[in-house]
Design a protein around this motif. Structure first.
Motif: not given
Length: 226
Positions: A69, A71, A132, A155
C-alpha cells in the motif's frame, strides 16, 4: 494398532479483512477519499470532471503497480501530476487532513452486533488488511476498534495479501497457530491462500454469489463456529 489422523485444533480466533467485510465507503469509492475533488478545486478551480476521472484512473494504476500500500502523499502526487497541479506541501496536507471516519465510511449492519457476540464468547479477533497505517484509528472512530487485539496492515509490513507474512503476523500476534484461526475476506482468492497456509477460511459473499471456497453470506453466520 495405528491411530487415526489428529483432529484439527479448535478455532479460537477470527482474522478479518477490513474493507468489504467490516466497513464500506459512503458513496461507493474507496480511493481517493470522497473530498479529493473539492479539496483540489480549492487550489485549482478550473479542473473538469473528465480530468479528475482520468487522474483517479492514473491513481488506480499507481496503486496496482505498488508492491505494498503506497504512502498517501505519493499516491496523491501521482494524481496531482496527472492533473498538472503542483503537489505543494499545503495541498498534500489538505488532502490528508484529519476527518472523522464516519464522514466517509460506515460499518455494515451485521458488524457491531457480531463482533460484540464473538467477544462475549471469548473469541479473539484481529484484522488482516491491505490498508494505510491509520486503520486502527479509523476503526476506533467507527466504534469497532475495541474488539481487535492485533492488526496486520500492508503499509506497515511492506507486503500485501496473499503474502504469507500478512496472515502469519496476525496469528502470531495472538499467540495462535494458523489452524486455530478463521480468516474472513470478501475476496475468495485471498481466502484460498489462507486455507493453503493452514488457516480455516470463509469468503464473505453478501450478494449470495457462488464462491470456489467455503463462504458465508453474513457475518452473523460466523457465530456457528464458536
Amino acid at each position: 494398532m495405528t491411530s487415526g489422523p489428529a483432529s484439527p485444533p479448535a478455532l479460537r480466533a477470527v482474522l478479518f479483512d477490513s474493507g468489504g467485510v467490516l466497513m464500506r465507503p459512503i458513496g461507493g469509492r474507496w480511493n481517493p477519499r470522497a473530498d479529493f475533488e473539492q479539496t483540489v478545486l480549492a487550489h485549482a478551480p478550473s479542473l473538469t470532471e473528465q480530468q479528475f476521472a482520468a487522474a483517479i484512473a492514473a491513481g488506480d494504476r499507481f496503486f496496482a503497480a505498488s508492491p505494498s500500500t503506497p504512502d498517501p502523499d505519493d499516491y496523491h502526487r501521482a494524481m496531482l501530476r496527472h492533473l498538472g497541479v503542483d503537489p505543494t506541501a499545503r495541498l498534500l496536507a489538505d488532502l490528508r487532513r484529519d476527518v472523522h471516519p464516519s464522514a466517509f465510511l460506515e460499518t455494515y449492519p451485521d458488524v457491531e452486533d457480531t463482533l460484540a457476540e464473538l467477544s462475549r464468547r471469548g473469541v479473539r479477533m484481529a484484522v488482516v488488511s491491505d490498508a494505510w497505517p491509520d486503520l486502527p484509528e479509523v476503526h476506533a472512530g467507527l466504534g469497532i476498534g475495541r474488539f481487535f487485539e492485533a492488526y496486520a496492515i500492508s503499509a506497515v509490513l511492506g507486503c500485501t495479501k496473499p503474502d504469507p507474512r500478512m496472515y502469519h503476523h496476525a496469528s502470531t500476534a495472538l499467540g495462535l497457530v494458523p489452524g486455530e484461526c478463521l480468516f474472513v475476506d470478501d475476496d475468495p482468492e485471498l481466502v484460498a491462500a489462507a486455507i493453503g497456509l493452514g488457516y480455516a477460511g470463509r469468503a464473505l459473499r453478501r450478494d449470495g454469489t457462488v464462491s470456489a471456497v467455503p463462504s458465508v453470506s453474513s457475518l452473523t453466520q460466523l457465530l456457528d463456529f464458536f
